[in-house]
Enzyme design. Sequence first.
Site, PDB file in Angstrom:
ATOM      1  N   ASP A 147      69.154  76.684  22.869  1.00 46.74           N
ATOM      2  CA  ASP A 147      67.797  76.800  23.391  1.00 46.74           C
ATOM      3  C   ASP A 147      66.813  77.362  22.375  1.00 46.74           C
ATOM      4  OD1 ASP A 147      68.017  75.533  25.759  1.00 46.74           O
ATOM      5  OD2 ASP A 147      68.600  77.311  26.871  1.00 46.74           O
ATOM      6  N   SER A 180      76.578  83.216  32.774  1.00 47.43           N
ATOM      7  CA  SER A 180      75.127  83.146  32.798  1.00 47.43           C
ATOM      8  C   SER A 180      74.703  81.746  33.217  1.00 47.43           C
ATOM      9  CB  SER A 180      74.550  83.503  31.428  1.00 47.43           C
ATOM     10  OG  SER A 180      74.971  82.566  30.480  1.00 47.43           O
ATOM     11  N   ASP A 214      66.609  91.006  30.595  1.00 50.76           N
ATOM     12  CA  ASP A 214      66.446  90.742  29.159  1.00 50.76           C
ATOM     13  C   ASP A 214      64.981  90.618  28.747  1.00 50.76           C
ATOM     14  OD1 ASP A 214      69.275  90.317  29.315  1.00 50.76           O
ATOM     15  OD2 ASP A 214      69.122  89.063  27.519  1.00 50.76           O
ATOM     16  N   ARG A 263      63.073  71.781  28.463  1.00 49.67           N
ATOM     17  CA  ARG A 263      62.477  72.557  27.376  1.00 49.67           C
ATOM     18  C   ARG A 263      61.138  72.014  26.888  1.00 49.67           C
ATOM     19  NH1 ARG A 263      64.789  76.177  29.700  1.00 49.67           N
ATOM     20  NH2 ARG A 263      66.804  76.952  28.964  1.00 49.67           N
TER      21      ARG A 263
END
Lengths: 416, 416, 416, 416
Positions: D129, D185, D21, D100
């Site tokens: 996210d 995922s 990606d 994050r």
Amino acid sequence: MSANTTSTKGRVLLAYSGGLDTSCILAWLIEQGYEVMCYMANVGQEEDFDAAVIKAKGCGATKVFVEDLQREFVEELIYPAVQANTIYEGVYLLGTSLARPVIARRQMEIAARENCQYVSHGCTGKGNDQVRFELAYYALKPDIKVIAPWRIPAFYERFQGRKDLLAFAAEKSIPVVQTAAKPWSTDENLFHISYEAGILEDPDVTPPKDMWKLTVDPEDAPNTPERITIEFEQGKPVKVINASQKKEVTGGLEIFLYLNQLARQNGIGRLDIVENRFIGIKSRGCYETPAGTILRVAHMDLEGLTLDRQVRNMRDQFVTPQYSNLLYNGQYFSPEAEFLLAAIAASQKTVNGEVRLKLYKGNVIVEGRSSKTNNLYDMEESSMDVQGGFSPVDSEGFIKIQSIRLKKWGLNKKLI
Amino acid sequence: MSANTTSTKGRVLLAYSGGLDTSCILAWLIEQGYEVMCYMANVGQEEDFDAAVIKAKGCGATKVFVEDLQREFVEELIYPAVQANTIYEGVYLLGTSLARPVIARRQMEIAARENCQYVSHGCTGKGNDQVRFELAYYALKPDIKVIAPWRIPAFYERFQGRKDLLAFAAEKSIPVVQTAAKPWSTDENLFHISYEAGILEDPDVTPPKDMWKLTVDPEDAPNTPERITIEFEQGKPVKVINASQKKEVTGGLEIFLYLNQLARQNGIGRLDIVENRFIGIKSRGCYETPAGTILRVAHMDLEGLTLDRQVRNMRDQFVTPQYSNLLYNGQYFSPEAEFLLAAIAASQKTVNGEVRLKLYKGNVIVEGRSSKTNNLYDMEESSMDVQGGFSPVDSEGFIKIQSIRLKKWGLNKKLI
Amino acid sequence: MSANTTSTKGRVLLAYSGGLDTSCILAWLIEQGYEVMCYMANVGQEEDFDAAVIKAKGCGATKVFVEDLQREFVEELIYPAVQANTIYEGVYLLGTSLARPVIARRQMEIAARENCQYVSHGCTGKGNDQVRFELAYYALKPDIKVIAPWRIPAFYERFQGRKDLLAFAAEKSIPVVQTAAKPWSTDENLFHISYEAGILEDPDVTPPKDMWKLTVDPEDAPNTPERITIEFEQGKPVKVINASQKKEVTGGLEIFLYLNQLARQNGIGRLDIVENRFIGIKSRGCYETPAGTILRVAHMDLEGLTLDRQVRNMRDQFVTPQYSNLLYNGQYFSPEAEFLLAAIAASQKTVNGEVRLKLYKGNVIVEGRSSKTNNLYDMEESSMDVQGGFSPVDSEGFIKIQSIRLKKWGLNKKLI
Amino acid sequence: MSANTTSTKGRVLLAYSGGLDTSCILAWLIEQGYEVMCYMANVGQEEDFDAAVIKAKGCGATKVFVEDLQREFVEELIYPAVQANTIYEGVYLLGTSLARPVIARRQMEIAARENCQYVSHGCTGKGNDQVRFELAYYALKPDIKVIAPWRIPAFYERFQGRKDLLAFAAEKSIPVVQTAAKPWSTDENLFHISYEAGILEDPDVTPPKDMWKLTVDPEDAPNTPERITIEFEQGKPVKVINASQKKEVTGGLEIFLYLNQLARQNGIGRLDIVENRFIGIKSRGCYETPAGTILRVAHMDLEGLTLDRQVRNMRDQFVTPQYSNLLYNGQYFSPEAEFLLAAIAASQKTVNGEVRLKLYKGNVIVEGRSSKTNNLYDMEESSMDVQGGFSPVDSEGFIKIQSIRLKKWGLNKKLI
């Protein structure tokens, strides 16, 4: 009679008011075999301290301590409460509760210094103040012993009314001021005065006009408004400006006393409520909180301009009610108060600026506010007329995302 | 021009106000190829509905619906808010927010009945109202499509100011009332009026005296107070008595309108704040909430007499702020509102009784309260003078047990 | 000896366990001049009720009541607690607290029916249970009088240890079962067993392997997992399916007992903590809560699928901790419990569906969940692979609007 | 092709993973006319960073930055979360959310240093996210511009599936690792790994045994328990002792990695839930959080021994859920996070001591705890056998006072 020679039970530090009750307690404690020292805290109440000292010594107190706690009361207790917008049950500004910690702390300091094993007070067995004083005593000096005569059957069965106290006073040669007893009881300090009991016990009786002591009746207040500006730093007032009088006041205590003066003149700060005491009893109380009422309005207004929405929301929803309840319930000296005060301080960093107020017949009216150091408010961004800061298209996405959950729910409910 | 024959994009139900903005939106939607029906909600604002209907039809609306929602507004939205003492950021009584659900609900009902695939409104892209209307739309009718012209670049880039709208109105033969535009914008309903934008965008500008519309200036209010009694059942007002005028008012809407009248005369309910909009922008708003201000004071006072301390505390700490935020943020039609309304109803069972009030120059002063059906208040028990209900010795144990934890903490801290 | 003829002080209903303590209390009360009736509540503890009845009568009880409260315990107390996910201090499932209300309620009902002016219990003066029983007594029957011998100096000074009790038992011909006393005390019901005191008072002493009574040690549990499905309606379990055993269980009590059996076999539900008692003392307790542990995991998991985010958040943040604290502190019969139970019920309307579990050596592992009636979960919408439900562009606006406030703050802070 | 000569739109710092990606995003951004630098954060995920650097450069990145953030991740994010017992919706330990802020912060630092006007990431338009990264970006560097290709129609319409990405990779000569794509995922860091999407989108599908990567299946874990002691200072772990292995580990990162190793071996930390994403979508996720699960159990246990009841209660009821939600919703860089972190720090001063644990087949079992510096626990005081600390008579008063309110309520309700 010398207390020193006959007291066999130890030394007591009595919280003494100069009134009939604590004078009788003083004499009674000596009669019981204690040496008694007296402690008077000046927290701004109207009181003839010199006369009280003479009276206490006349009753047999071996020492009398008069302590001026006004400045620490304002700076350590009142201003953090202003920062937190503390309020009990939505209306009461906690004037009695706020004074108790400074009074109890100095009493424990003196008790430690003077080797008093005991402390005593004149609180009744049904009120909040016994709890507030004693929880503070025990937290500050866990080995202290408390004598609460109004909870001791030998005392309260002997003194069942004012008549019994007067008779005992006569017996002990305690001078009694010949004033007509008011049909209510009061507690006063520089933050407020409370009225309760007596005729006020019927919650449907309107307090008589002459009860209110600190403030003028709004109906009798000046017909011309007074205008002032209050400047705050980190949520605490640091200056009051009265432009029409060309007056600027600084200093924690000085600011507070000046606001008191203005508020009293303009009929600001009266309250009449039924509240829930800590011990689970409903009780009617009337209060006057002049400066505190002005500061609450001004501080909350400035927070609108300078405090982040989420911090405000969290502080309002949790810290304010918890800290208010804690003060009311006498738990200022506690780990949770330390915890909450850390949060209060953390919330006020940006609360800097000025609020302009109009005081008029009981009303505290905000006329404007500004902040030089804070730019959370953005005139252009909030303008409905100007395209600034963000695209209206963003709002579309904001709403659409918010609606996802509600659409799902609506599909289930078939509301229309 | 017949909208029916030329509209190719579908049918829109437009929330129409009769003013310049929504009239231009109406004409613009028709220009874009939609059939447009207009919907006007009467929530108590001052408005010439007949003239607006004529104007809308003149602009090309195929149907115009005027709906009187005043009673459901008062009974379904306002009174539960009174029960919950809803307030936003400590000061604002949520007058705009409270009207939105009834307005949106009827709009969705009509859209469903008239087979409108679209609805439209004249809200800007920076405010709260777009969120409130659209979240309600989506929850009530998840398949509805919303046209918000002030968020569509083709619209807002074409109409960048009042001048552009006036030019378009002239082009489309939309009649424009020749009044000087006020330097602020307003939203009015029977609960309140709001003022924002324009000169108010500077938060340090004092609103001009002639801005305030609903209430008299406290300085100009009567010098003689007005006295009334409000009776509540389960936290909702059921009667207002004005003894001096020998007047009794019952009926949800009637009570509210009568209190509005009294409050307006006595200068009650003005507010000037900086608040935090849902989208994260600070914004200055001025408000007049006459009857709502009286009811808040009266209801909170009666809760002091009739509501259990713990229920009050839980409701205050959680339900009130959550429900207030939810209203402000436009989430009345939501599972969480259902949840909170169940809790609000559960909290009000005992809130029955009367409150006596004095209204005077902006002040709402409680003069007494009583409850025939509720005996949580016990005059003897709360009396400081009477030994009733429990032994003072019990308080000793209560305090001692409370102190265990604090003593342990004090021993660790060595505070003195 | 006939109690009827000699008792002069009135009639007592004693909560009787059949053990040494309450047998001595029974005899002591008779000695003090009371008529004593005994009350035993069957809440699922392991007990020889028949033997206890004989013993009580032998000690002089004029009547003995054995009441099976298991079903109401499960249905009225345990299942609402499952709905609310009640938990104390993050870990304890409140097994003792949950049983107290049903025990106290029946005791008050019998006391009223049998005209007992007094009730008595064997709780110590330092624990939570005295509070739980007595607050329930007073709420249910405000005029009841409570005799708590372990708080009466004449009793606790006479019986300072087990030896004194045994001597008194011998004197009164009370039969004593000759088992070695365990070095801890327990409280058991069908929800849990607690262990405290004795060797457990040192919080660093690991409980001996043979202390645990209800559950097998996870190390000794089967090596092969057990799989079950639990079906919920409005947050309450209505069916358990054990497919491998071709077994389906329905009925509130039956489900609970079956889950207990499975949990016990698989070593599920042990806990060892230091907790804070209501009276402010820290105390070490060990607990086994077999079925309750399974139900907590399953119910919380199903809420993930079926409960709205905001309702869950509000319930979690407020109702769960408040209701848990209230149960722990013995305030089930209270206005605030009524208030919270209304909110709990309102929260559970959509909590319908099934959860599949694997039970293995102390673990409760969720293997899947589904709901036929609830569509808040939308596989397509949440899919990262499918463009469904809303446009990704909407997220852009959502984030941009959320960032407005944070950008303003960041500009002030200059974080980088 | 040299990006430097052809890029005309400015410089982008892309959060690069080395996968298909973000490699395609890298090539696409260059194709669009941007200069692209790549940024890889090492937060403990399993990754061949060297290979990724070569790949990024091969795709045309002008610079590639690989940053080891493991220590700051553990010390600045994870340990405060341990102190606060952060948990989302009662079960999820927030492993993705916690990483994050450190990733975003370094990205902004490099963007500032390297004069990148843009940043980009590979997050989808439906997940959490994107919100977490971008709110952090905007707070840290309010003028940053974000390119989120998965929200740009030109991108996501062109790349509608893996096939399109593979074709583009071939076109751009991007090397593709020939592994079978897993039907879910993942997101991995040293705190946890998450699994979602693909076959997991059906919440009733049990995750296949070979999905779980970090931890051994409890059924396959050792039959012999592992025993360790964790030492905390102010709520943060400072030492782990494994006596049987004669091993002591200190250092924030080292402790965490060692606990990870032990937890993974013993099957600790698996979770399978349906959660509510910030954007209002329900989503199924599976997680492994090995060390985090051990630390949560140990820290909460130690708080039982060392933290005051009221501070714990306030922290649990407000700070923990608010801070957890805030982390989940990506608002770590915010005024409210600063506010809450001040409260978290204030709550942990006394949380000092050791916890002894047994790790066994998925279970984290507390075997004891102690604290040298803290004396809130008092063995004698809590003892049921010893008369110490206070008189049982005090409990009588405590209960009587608590009952006043409940008796009044009971009299009204007539419950029996």
